[in-house]
Design a protein around this motif. Structure first.
Motif, PDB file in Angstrom:
ATOM      1  N   PHE A   1      -2.248  -2.499   3.628  1.00  0.00           N
ATOM      2  CA  PHE A   1      -1.844  -2.477   1.982  1.00  0.00           C
ATOM      3  C   PHE A   1      -0.567  -3.156   1.936  1.00  0.00           C
ATOM      4  O   PHE A   1      -0.467  -3.874   0.781  1.00  0.00           O
ATOM      5  CB  PHE A   1      -1.752  -1.081   1.722  1.00  0.00           C
ATOM      6  CG  PHE A   1      -1.537  -0.872   0.181  1.00  0.00           C
ATOM      7  CD1 PHE A   1      -2.372  -1.524  -0.678  1.00  0.00           C
ATOM      8  CD2 PHE A   1      -0.428  -0.198  -0.343  1.00  0.00           C
ATOM      9  CE1 PHE A   1      -2.035  -1.503  -2.252  1.00  0.00           C
ATOM     10  CE2 PHE A   1      -0.045  -0.140  -1.837  1.00  0.00           C
ATOM     11  CZ  PHE A   1      -0.897  -0.688  -2.552  1.00  0.00           C
ATOM     12  N   PRO A   2       0.427  -3.034   2.858  1.00  0.00           N
ATOM     13  CA  PRO A   2       1.727  -3.913   2.377  1.00  0.00           C
ATOM     14  C   PRO A   2       1.443  -5.406   2.295  1.00  0.00           C
ATOM     15  O   PRO A   2       2.050  -5.972   1.700  1.00  0.00           O
ATOM     16  CB  PRO A   2       2.521  -3.562   3.736  1.00  0.00           C
ATOM     17  CG  PRO A   2       2.040  -2.059   4.226  1.00  0.00           C
ATOM     18  CD  PRO A   2       0.632  -1.915   3.938  1.00  0.00           C
ATOM     19  N   PHE A   3       0.504  -5.729   3.045  1.00  0.00           N
ATOM     20  CA  PHE A   3       0.219  -7.411   3.160  1.00  0.00           C
ATOM     21  C   PHE A   3      -0.560  -7.433   1.764  1.00  0.00           C
ATOM     22  O   PHE A   3      -0.327  -8.663   1.264  1.00  0.00           O
ATOM     23  CB  PHE A   3      -0.538  -7.618   4.451  1.00  0.00           C
ATOM     24  CG  PHE A   3       0.157  -7.568   5.639  1.00  0.00           C
ATOM     25  CD1 PHE A   3       1.033  -8.428   6.088  1.00  0.00           C
ATOM     26  CD2 PHE A   3       0.184  -6.357   6.466  1.00  0.00           C
ATOM     27  CE1 PHE A   3       1.926  -8.750   7.270  1.00  0.00           C
ATOM     28  CE2 PHE A   3       0.960  -6.398   7.644  1.00  0.00           C
ATOM     29  CZ  PHE A   3       1.890  -7.360   7.828  1.00  0.00           C
TER      30      PHE A   3
ATOM     31  N   LYS B   1      -0.400  -5.983  -0.987  1.00  0.00           N
ATOM     32  CA  LYS B   1       0.612  -5.933  -1.876  1.00  0.00           C
ATOM     33  C   LYS B   1       1.790  -7.251  -2.050  1.00  0.00           C
ATOM     34  O   LYS B   1       1.825  -7.624  -2.952  1.00  0.00           O
ATOM     35  CB  LYS B   1       1.434  -4.608  -1.517  1.00  0.00           C
ATOM     36  CG  LYS B   1       2.373  -4.079  -3.237  1.00  0.00           C
ATOM     37  CD  LYS B   1       2.950  -2.813  -2.670  1.00  0.00           C
ATOM     38  CE  LYS B   1       3.515  -2.213  -3.942  1.00  0.00           C
ATOM     39  NZ  LYS B   1       3.829  -0.493  -3.895  1.00  0.00           N
ATOM     40  N   TYR B   2       1.878  -7.468  -0.813  1.00  0.00           N
ATOM     41  CA  TYR B   2       2.933  -8.658  -0.620  1.00  0.00           C
ATOM     42  C   TYR B   2       2.213  -9.645  -1.495  1.00  0.00           C
ATOM     43  O   TYR B   2       2.773 -10.651  -2.232  1.00  0.00           O
ATOM     44  CB  TYR B   2       3.517  -8.790   0.568  1.00  0.00           C
ATOM     45  CG  TYR B   2       3.867 -10.286   0.980  1.00  0.00           C
ATOM     46  CD1 TYR B   2       4.984 -10.788   0.484  1.00  0.00           C
ATOM     47  CD2 TYR B   2       2.913 -10.966   1.765  1.00  0.00           C
ATOM     48  CE1 TYR B   2       5.145 -12.191   0.834  1.00  0.00           C
ATOM     49  CE2 TYR B   2       3.215 -12.375   2.006  1.00  0.00           C
ATOM     50  CZ  TYR B   2       4.536 -12.953   1.655  1.00  0.00           C
ATOM     51  OH  TYR B   2       4.507 -14.321   1.772  1.00  0.00           O
TER      52      TYR B   2
ATOM     53  N   THR C   1       2.182  -3.019  -8.527  1.00  0.00           N
ATOM     54  CA  THR C   1       3.590  -2.583  -8.320  1.00  0.00           C
ATOM     55  C   THR C   1       3.858  -1.093  -8.090  1.00  0.00           C
ATOM     56  O   THR C   1       4.408  -0.709  -7.090  1.00  0.00           O
ATOM     57  CB  THR C   1       4.501  -2.869  -9.478  1.00  0.00           C
ATOM     58  OG1 THR C   1       4.324  -4.293  -9.823  1.00  0.00           O
ATOM     59  CG2 THR C   1       6.094  -2.951  -9.337  1.00  0.00           C
ATOM     60  N   GLU C   2       3.042  -0.242  -8.796  1.00  0.00           N
ATOM     61  CA  GLU C   2       3.580   1.236  -8.757  1.00  0.00           C
ATOM     62  C   GLU C   2       2.518   2.072  -7.605  1.00  0.00           C
ATOM     63  O   GLU C   2       2.673   3.179  -7.367  1.00  0.00           O
ATOM     64  CB  GLU C   2       3.445   1.880  -9.854  1.00  0.00           C
ATOM     65  CG  GLU C   2       4.494   1.447 -10.761  1.00  0.00           C
ATOM     66  CD  GLU C   2       5.048   2.224 -12.019  1.00  0.00           C
ATOM     67  OE1 GLU C   2       4.608   3.448 -11.831  1.00  0.00           O
ATOM     68  OE2 GLU C   2       5.616   1.822 -12.818  1.00  0.00           O
ATOM     69  N   ALA C   3       1.603   1.142  -7.147  1.00  0.00           N
ATOM     70  CA  ALA C   3       0.627   1.647  -6.135  1.00  0.00           C
ATOM     71  C   ALA C   3       1.288   2.075  -4.940  1.00  0.00           C
ATOM     72  O   ALA C   3       1.888   1.282  -4.272  1.00  0.00           O
ATOM     73  CB  ALA C   3      -0.671   0.826  -6.065  1.00  0.00           C
ATOM     74  N   GLU C   4       1.049   3.401  -4.374  1.00  0.00           N
ATOM     75  CA  GLU C   4       1.587   3.699  -3.038  1.00  0.00           C
ATOM     76  C   GLU C   4       0.648   3.793  -2.002  1.00  0.00           C
ATOM     77  O   GLU C   4       1.229   3.550  -0.832  1.00  0.00           O
ATOM     78  CB  GLU C   4       2.122   5.221  -3.037  1.00  0.00           C
ATOM     79  CG  GLU C   4       3.823   5.268  -3.083  1.00  0.00           C
ATOM     80  CD  GLU C   4       4.264   6.834  -3.057  1.00  0.00           C
ATOM     81  OE1 GLU C   4       4.199   7.383  -1.981  1.00  0.00           O
ATOM     82  OE2 GLU C   4       4.533   7.190  -4.306  1.00  0.00           O
TER      83      GLU C   4
END
Lengths: 405, 405
Positions: free
Chosen positions: A249-251, A253-254, A283-286
């Motif tokens: 997910f971090p990738f 999102k990036y 932006t706000e998804a964790e």
């Protein structure tokens, strides 16, 4: 030698797969089983639990004779394109039959369903388009269109049935000489997430039980062959994880946050203005799950959204996909002695190049995307582990039966 | 009220900056100091040690009256474009003078150097082009061109001199009424990496001593004001890091590996076929430093490669940059009471919109890129921290003097 083809994901290989494999041999009397298998990402838009090599070794250990990679560009796709690629590869390898699992184990309804639709193709297409326009998801649209055609043979809204239907349709459309066959699935529904049988469980429930870590391996061992268990252990020892969406997910999102709407719009599956919803929700998804929930509407199935996210992650562009009509090579991931023999027999008649090392594929447009898929798949590793995983992709020779012992 | 402009990065703010600030006030007799400061990424192609807000609070605490963000599209650039953006912003804010640090503290050589070059502009350009073609790096080419012009006023190969020169040149070219001034730098060379003075050290050496963690903060405290120390501590308590390149490397690697050569070629700074070198070197590089070493040739300076990597990381495209000639807004990051007074005075005469919250900039093409820079800068955080950091970017009102106490 007679070969039968099967289409698999083995994510992971379990007793249900073993049953299907053995029944396939029995039913077709084939001497050689060829499995076309997806690679780093799966049809439903998820990273594979473990690498293609680990899954290949499970397959060969369990009795598959040849494992061929279904390229990313066909694997992470809806049933129709998935089947197109798989059927083309099995046909290119001179399989006499193709055998798939289905709910009731009869091939006749599939053949009839394909004929029913082919007879009224334009009406069927119109109904699908109309239904999609009205905001239905694709499976809903298919059900609607089948109802319009008064098709009673088969319920195409079932994931397994739509795959079987698509194999049969692809065989007919590609004028393949393969004979389609089907075997009744055993005990467990495709989406079952709980264990309800003493030794059969769905791959979904097994992945869920593992949840990325090794601790539950004992718990799932009644449902998998011993060789699967060994292969899972071996993979975990080297790579420290069983893959799932969240660590990516971090990738994702990036990637979404550093892309313009127009960049996203060029990616396969990003249609109908969903790029704006993606940009808004990201932006706000964790978590990945939270993100998908906030993007989801009635129109999109969860699977379709997951596939779209995989395409964003691997940067698979529409213009690339539009240039790819069918597989351009046969990539061998693994073989048994028997499979090797079969290959020697048919080698000279092959119409597609048989590839065992990918160095010769560097300019192939299908393999280009495979490389990007590998890059995305390995992004969650530490750098040293990642380099090792990349080497494995680029330099591993086909898994041979003996190497799995 | 008389305002003087300075151009800063404050990465982090240290005693040398404090000296420059106080000398600037003395020399110009200004009542208001306006600093144009880069945001998430710096001129040399590195992530800022701490956020723009933390650095703004250091600046305001130390006596700067207004802090204005130099947009990414001008900040992460060679001296010429960096100066163009900074001078335009200071000019738009009606600064009477612009004051920069230099090696010998005399403005005359800068003025003369600009005139010398302007008189022989085409010969100068030709020499630069020729030198670049011959494989020199840009600073080498500048030295070569200056020698061709027999320019003796100033050594433009020094990073500080080329910046000062560029400010003066931009002032002349933009027909700004600002008077350029310079102050002699104190004690420490731009690139000094060791501590050689009791209370002055370069920002480079301070960052190097910190190396991403809080442990060395006591060690560097003789070289920074107490308010800087406090701001660093506060940032670390919330975000758990001081930013540096290495933690971004997995994202850079992921980005390069999932981009086609043609995608990379569309990025600012990716020129002369370097995309092939990037693709080749990235697979086996274990660290950012290793990667840059394997890409580097005589033709590219380290700084130029770092900037290119930042542009790849933030996906800054040539077609975007080509559309941007000068700043389109004045983004206020912080102010003192004095600064606020000055703003009230000039507010009605401003030719660019003064922006305190970015919600009104959503469609501005310069801010689009700022958002991508923020997205990349925050990619290394955990998801909850990241959401907080993004909120800070989008919702923080300008730092006011009282808020720093």
């Amino acid at each position: 030698m007679k070969a039968v083809g099967i289409v698999v994901e083995y994510n992971p290989f379990h007793n249900g797969h073993l049953y299907h494999l053995q029944e396939t041999k029995k039913k077709t009397g084939a001497d050689c089983v060829i499995a076309v298998m997806s690679g780093n990402f799966l049809q439903r838009g998820e990273p594979a639990l473990v690498s293609k090599w680990a899954r290949t070794s499970m397959a060969i250990s369990a009795g598959v004779d040849l494992v061929i990679e279904l390229p990313y560009t066909f694997a992470v796709q809806s049933a129709e394109r998935f089947a197109t690629g798989a059927v083309a590869l099995l046909d290119a390898l001179y399989c006499a039959e193709l055998c798939f699992g289905s709910e009731n184990g009869e091939i006749e309804p599939f053949l009839q369903a394909v004929q029913t639709i082919k007879r009224q193709q334009s009406r069927y297409n119109q109904s699908i388009q109309q239904a999609l326009k009205d905001g239905m998801s694709y499976p809903q649209a298919v059900t609607y269109a089948c109802r319009q055609l008064e098709m009673k043979e088969i319920d195409l809204a079932q994931p397994n049935n739509i795959l079987g239907f698509s194999y049969v349709k692809a065989i007919i459309e590609q004028k393949s000489a393969m004979v389609p066959q089907t075997i009744q699935r055993i005990a467990s529904g495709y989406h079952d997430e709980v264990f309800s049988h003493p030794w059969i469980a769905s791959a979904t429930s097994l992945r869920k039980a593992l949840n990325g870590a090794i601790e539950a391996l004992e718990h799932i061992s009644p449902y998998i062959p011993f060789s699967t268990k060994k292969a899972l252990e071996k993979y975990y020892a080297v790579y420290g994880t069983f893959h799932r969406w969240e660590p990516y997910f971090p990738f994702l999102k990036y990637r979404i946050m550093t892309s313009e709407e127009s960049d996203l719009q060029s990616i396969v599956g990003v249609d109908e203005g969903i790029e704006y919803r993606l940009k808004q929700a990201i932006t706000e998804a964790e978590t990945f799950e939270q993100f998908l929930h906030s993007v989801k509407t009635k129109r999109y199935t969860w699977t379709r959204l997951q596939r779209m996210c995989v395409h964003i992650l691997t940067h698979f562009k529409k213009e690339q996909m539009n240039g790819i009509k069918s597989p351009s090579y046969i990539r061998l991931l693994g073989m048994s002695d028997n499979g090797r023999l079969y290959l020697q027999m048919i080698k000279k008649r092959l119409s597609l190049p048989l590839v065992t090392t990918v160095s010769r594929l560097q300019k192939d447009v299908i393999y280009q995307q495979e490389k990007k898929a590998v890059a995305a798949y390995t992004a969650i590793f530490s750098e040293t582990t990642r380099i090792q995983a990349l080497k494995e992709e680029y330099a591993t020779p086909p898994v041979h039966f003996n190497s799995c012992k």
